[in-house]
Scaffold this motif. Structure first.
Motif, mmCIF file in Angstrom:
data_model
loop_
_atom_site.group_PDB
_atom_site.id
_atom_site.type_symbol
_atom_site.label_atom_id
_atom_site.label_comp_id
_atom_site.label_asym_id
_atom_site.label_seq_id
_atom_site.Cartn_x
_atom_site.Cartn_y
_atom_site.Cartn_z
ATOM 1 N N LEU A 325 0.829 -1.211 0.000
ATOM 2 C CA LEU A 325 0.000 0.000 0.000
ATOM 3 C C LEU A 325 0.863 1.260 0.000
ATOM 4 O O LEU A 325 0.576 2.228 -0.707
ATOM 5 C CB LEU A 325 -0.923 0.003 1.214
ATOM 6 N N GLU A 326 1.927 1.247 0.788
ATOM 7 C CA GLU A 326 2.798 2.423 0.872
ATOM 8 C C GLU A 326 3.525 2.690 -0.449
ATOM 9 O O GLU A 326 3.806 3.848 -0.781
ATOM 10 C CB GLU A 326 3.834 2.215 1.984
ATOM 11 N N ASN A 327 3.840 1.631 -1.186
ATOM 12 C CA ASN A 327 4.652 1.775 -2.399
ATOM 13 C C ASN A 327 3.834 1.985 -3.665
ATOM 14 O O ASN A 327 4.402 2.084 -4.759
ATOM 15 C CB ASN A 327 5.547 0.544 -2.565
ATOM 16 N N ARG A 328 2.519 2.058 -3.540
ATOM 17 C CA ARG A 328 1.702 2.296 -4.728
ATOM 18 C C ARG A 328 1.944 3.709 -5.253
ATOM 19 O O ARG A 328 2.095 4.655 -4.488
ATOM 20 C CB ARG A 328 0.228 2.064 -4.416
ATOM 21 N N GLN A 329 1.955 3.828 -6.562
ATOM 22 C CA GLN A 329 2.340 5.098 -7.185
ATOM 23 C C GLN A 329 1.335 6.204 -6.923
ATOM 24 O O GLN A 329 1.705 7.357 -6.707
ATOM 25 C CB GLN A 329 2.513 4.896 -8.694
ATOM 26 N N PHE A 330 0.057 5.860 -6.958
ATOM 27 C CA PHE A 330 -0.980 6.897 -6.866
ATOM 28 C C PHE A 330 -1.517 6.955 -5.445
ATOM 29 O O PHE A 330 -2.009 5.964 -4.904
ATOM 30 C CB PHE A 330 -2.090 6.627 -7.884
ATOM 31 N N LYS A 331 -1.431 8.136 -4.836
ATOM 32 C CA LYS A 331 -1.754 8.327 -3.431
ATOM 33 C C LYS A 331 -3.081 9.068 -3.276
ATOM 34 O O LYS A 331 -3.369 10.016 -4.011
ATOM 35 C CB LYS A 331 -0.654 9.140 -2.738
ATOM 36 N N LEU A 332 -3.843 8.650 -2.302
ATOM 37 C CA LEU A 332 -5.123 9.305 -2.012
ATOM 38 C C LEU A 332 -4.918 10.770 -1.653
ATOM 39 O O LEU A 332 -5.626 11.650 -2.148
ATOM 40 C CB LEU A 332 -5.826 8.577 -0.866
ATOM 41 N N ARG A 333 -3.955 11.050 -0.800
ATOM 42 C CA ARG A 333 -3.755 12.432 -0.356
ATOM 43 C C ARG A 333 -3.390 13.343 -1.530
ATOM 44 O O ARG A 333 -3.831 14.493 -1.592
ATOM 45 C CB ARG A 333 -2.673 12.490 0.718
ATOM 46 N N ASP A 334 -2.605 12.834 -2.481
ATOM 47 C CA ASP A 334 -2.266 13.636 -3.668
ATOM 48 C C ASP A 334 -3.517 14.009 -4.445
ATOM 49 O O ASP A 334 -3.643 15.133 -4.945
ATOM 50 C CB ASP A 334 -1.311 12.849 -4.573
ATOM 51 N N LEU A 335 -4.442 13.052 -4.535
ATOM 52 C CA LEU A 335 -5.697 13.323 -5.253
ATOM 53 C C LEU A 335 -6.515 14.381 -4.516
ATOM 54 O O LEU A 335 -7.070 15.298 -5.132
ATOM 55 C CB LEU A 335 -6.502 12.034 -5.399
ATOM 56 N N VAL A 336 -6.571 14.262 -3.189
ATOM 57 C CA VAL A 336 -7.323 15.232 -2.375
ATOM 58 C C VAL A 336 -6.772 16.641 -2.586
ATOM 59 O O VAL A 336 -7.535 17.606 -2.745
ATOM 60 C CB VAL A 336 -7.255 14.852 -0.879
ATOM 61 N N LEU A 337 -5.460 16.768 -2.618
ATOM 62 C CA LEU A 337 -4.823 18.083 -2.734
ATOM 63 C C LEU A 337 -4.886 18.658 -4.146
ATOM 64 O O LEU A 337 -4.802 19.878 -4.326
ATOM 65 C CB LEU A 337 -3.358 17.989 -2.299
ATOM 66 N N SER A 338 -5.045 17.810 -5.140
ATOM 67 C CA SER A 338 -4.938 18.284 -6.524
ATOM 68 C C SER A 338 -6.274 18.490 -7.231
ATOM 69 O O SER A 338 -6.332 19.170 -8.245
ATOM 70 C CB SER A 338 -4.086 17.303 -7.351
ATOM 71 N N THR A 339 -7.359 17.924 -6.711
ATOM 72 C CA THR A 339 -8.635 18.015 -7.437
ATOM 73 C C THR A 339 -9.500 19.186 -6.994
ATOM 74 O O THR A 339 -10.432 19.562 -7.681
ATOM 75 C CB THR A 339 -9.453 16.722 -7.256
ATOM 76 N N ASN A 340 -9.239 19.742 -5.792
ATOM 77 C CA ASN A 340 -10.070 20.830 -5.261
ATOM 78 C C ASN A 340 -11.532 20.435 -5.108
ATOM 79 O O ASN A 340 -12.426 21.268 -5.228
ATOM 80 C CB ASN A 340 -9.958 22.082 -6.141
ATOM 81 N N SER A 341 -11.754 19.131 -4.863
ATOM 82 C CA SER A 341 -13.120 18.659 -4.625
ATOM 83 C C SER A 341 -13.459 18.841 -3.150
ATOM 84 O O SER A 341 -12.839 18.220 -2.279
ATOM 85 C CB SER A 341 -13.244 17.182 -5.010
ATOM 86 N N GLU A 342 -14.428 19.686 -2.868
ATOM 87 C CA GLU A 342 -14.816 19.919 -1.482
ATOM 88 C C GLU A 342 -15.364 18.651 -0.842
ATOM 89 O O GLU A 342 -15.118 18.370 0.335
ATOM 90 C CB GLU A 342 -15.874 21.025 -1.418
ATOM 91 N N ARG A 343 -16.088 17.850 -1.631
ATOM 92 C CA ARG A 343 -16.663 16.627 -1.077
ATOM 93 C C ARG A 343 -15.564 15.635 -0.697
ATOM 94 O O ARG A 343 -15.605 15.024 0.378
ATOM 95 C CB ARG A 343 -17.612 15.990 -2.096
ATOM 96 N N LEU A 344 -14.559 15.471 -1.560
ATOM 97 C CA LEU A 344 -13.466 14.552 -1.274
ATOM 98 C C LEU A 344 -12.639 15.055 -0.094
ATOM 99 O O LEU A 344 -12.261 14.283 0.788
ATOM 100 C CB LEU A 344 -12.577 14.382 -2.507
ATOM 101 N N GLN A 345 -12.357 16.352 -0.084
ATOM 102 C CA GLN A 345 -11.582 16.909 1.011
ATOM 103 C C GLN A 345 -12.300 16.718 2.341
ATOM 104 O O GLN A 345 -11.687 16.353 3.344
ATOM 105 C CB GLN A 345 -11.329 18.389 0.784
ATOM 106 N N SER A 346 -13.598 16.948 2.354
ATOM 107 C CA SER A 346 -14.383 16.783 3.575
ATOM 108 C C SER A 346 -14.363 15.328 4.037
ATOM 109 O O SER A 346 -14.182 15.034 5.228
ATOM 110 C CB SER A 346 -15.821 17.245 3.337
ATOM 111 N N ALA A 347 -14.534 14.385 3.099
ATOM 112 C CA ALA A 347 -14.534 12.963 3.434
ATOM 113 C C ALA A 347 -13.167 12.546 3.975
ATOM 114 O O ALA A 347 -13.068 11.788 4.951
ATOM 115 C CB ALA A 347 -14.896 12.133 2.210
ATOM 116 N N TYR A 348 -12.119 13.059 3.354
ATOM 117 C CA TYR A 348 -10.757 12.749 3.792
ATOM 118 C C TYR A 348 -10.521 13.283 5.203
ATOM 119 O O TYR A 348 -10.022 12.572 6.082
ATOM 120 C CB TYR A 348 -9.747 13.356 2.810
ATOM 121 N N ASN A 349 -10.871 14.525 5.445
ATOM 122 C CA ASN A 349 -10.652 15.129 6.762
ATOM 123 C C ASN A 349 -11.461 14.429 7.848
ATOM 124 O O ASN A 349 -10.995 14.278 8.985
ATOM 125 C CB ASN A 349 -10.984 16.618 6.728
#
Length: 450
Positions: A325-349
């Motif tokens: 899981l740690e070595n996977r190329q695509f990270k959830l946090r990177d997606l949260v920071l790069s998409t500016n989706s309020e819904r995703l950011q809220s779910a993540y937080n």
């Protein structure tokens, strides 16, 4: 096909079976055995009667009567896991039967030789830890019933009688609760490569994928709350005095300046030199390291080093699960920071906040059952554990640092969200300005007519 810099296909599906992880039982050993074949009857007998033998302080006498059995007669993985469970219980009882002052420096060959050999075959350390106590020591009372508190019992028992069993059962249920988040977690990791490519291509499907990930994160958050609720049941049937004086010492390790065995324990027939071993610790559970990997929680170097060391006390496949899981190329946090989706950011937080809350609750548990108990209920038989955890760490400072590392992962309100709100204020201000102009114009007209 996409490859990471390590050469691994980053778009591959997350295959839990590869890591011996199940959607039903999570990280728990499936269908653990209760008894070994008749050849190992002495292991069965002593492990079964261990709490009474420790209480009567005659366990060592019984161990000295044990024959040296051939561990190679064990057949299959589950027999080896049961043998490891039995021998680590026997070892803990043998070492700690008489407290700090009566600790023995040598584990007899009849236990040490097979215990060490089985440990090497399994890739598990030769000491009682989470891998045995929590993952392999359970069974359902009603085999067709649910994984619930009332339907669980221990195969082998810690000192403390029913209270010792309850400590284990609560730990079982935290693990079983965690199992419920594995499906949404796997789906999130499977969706991250898709979201990455949709983002690169400016695809209209990105919003749908991001919303799906946000929904899955909500399921993970619910499970983390459930894990905390399971942990909270510890208070129901376990008193702090019993845990501190009877159960916790049984989980102690050997080696270190403040340990009654500072150089470690000699495993007779294995090595003439003492071997140091870390005792049982909640940090040996794979669960929260998996959640950290999902959320991108990064720990300071000293804490990271300790947690990485704790992986050596996990089944090798579970250690590999975290690393995958740690070595996977695509990270959830990177997606949260790069998409500016309020819904995703809220779910993540919300998910990070749930993890913070769980770690805060764990601090409360440790405060009650260890810190406060050491000050007011300490019978003084195991002074080496008064200030440190059985895993060897300074308790509260370590746990607070882990929680702080989690807190800093909360994503601040995005600029997009702030900017989105600003037009509303501008519209309100504009409306007031227009209304004021009309009122002034009407007033001027009336005044002129007069």
């Amino acid at each position: 096909m996409m490859a990471t810099k390590e050469g691994v296909d980053s778009s591959r599906k997350l295959d839990l079976q590869k890591f011996h992880v199940s959607y039903d039982t999570g990280l728990m050993l499936k269908d653990p055995l209760k008894e070994l074949p008749p050849y190992f009857r002495e292991w069965n007998r002593i492990a079964e009667s261990l709490p009474q033998l420790v209480k009567q302080k005659i366990l060592r006498e019984e161990v000295h009567k044990m024959p040296l059995l051939d561990h190679r007669k064990l057949e299959g993985y589950r027999q080896k896991r049961l043998a490891h469970l039995q021998l680590c219980f026997i070892t803990a009882g043998y070492v700690w039967q008489d407290g700090d002052k009566g600790v023995t420096k040598t584990l007899p060959k009849c236990v040490a030789v097979p215990f060490y050999a089985i440990s090497e075959e399994l890739g598990i350390k030769p000491i009682l830890g989470h891998v045995d106590l929590a993952l392999a020591n359970w069974r359902l009372i009603n085999p067709s019933g649910p994984y619930e508190f009332e339907n669980l019992e221990c195969l082998y028992h810690l000192p403390g009688e029913a209270a010792g069993d309850w400590f284990c059962i609560v730990t079982f249920m935290v693990e079983f609760s965690f199992a419920k988040c594995l499906k949404p977690l796997a789906n999130i990791f499977d969706l991250l490569p898709k979201a990455h490519h949709q983002k690169l291509q400016d695809s209209t499907g990105l919003n749908e994928t991001v919303n799906e990930i946000a929904s899955l994160l909500g399921e993970v958050t619910t499970v983390i709350h459930l894990m905390q609720s399971s942990l909270a049941r510890m208070h129901d049937k376990l008193e702090a005095k019993t845990f501190f004086n009877l159960i916790r010492p049984f989980l102690g390790g050997w080696g270190g300046a403040d340990n009654p065995l500072p150089d470690g324990l000699i495993y007779e027939g294995v090595s003439d030199q003492p071997i140091k071993m870390t005792g049982g610790s909640a940090a040996q559970s794979t669960t929260l390291q998996v959640v950290d990997a999902l959320l991108g929680v990064k720990h300071t170097q000293d804490k990271k080093d300790f947690l990485t060391t704790m992986r050596c006390f996990m089944p090798p496949d579970h250690k590999s699960f975290i690393e995958d899981l740690e070595n996977r190329q695509f990270k959830l946090r990177d997606l949260v920071l790069s998409t500016n989706s309020e819904r995703l950011q809220s779910a993540y937080n919300k998910c990070v906040t749930a993890l913070i809350d769980l770690r805060t609750y764990h601090i409360k548990i440790v405060t009650k059952y260890i810190v406060q108990a050491s000050q007011t209920m300490n019978e003084g038989n195991y002074e080496s554990l008064d200030k440190k955890g059985t895993g060897g760490t300074s308790l509260i400072p370590f746990l607070k640092d882990i929680r702080t590392d989690t807190k800093v992962r909360i994503v601040p309100e995005t600029d997009t969200k702030v900017q989105h709100k600003r037009p509303n204020f501008s519209l309100k201000f504009g409306a007031v300005a227009v209304l004021s102009s009309i009122v002034i114009a009407v007033a001027v007209k009336i005044f002129t007519q007069k």
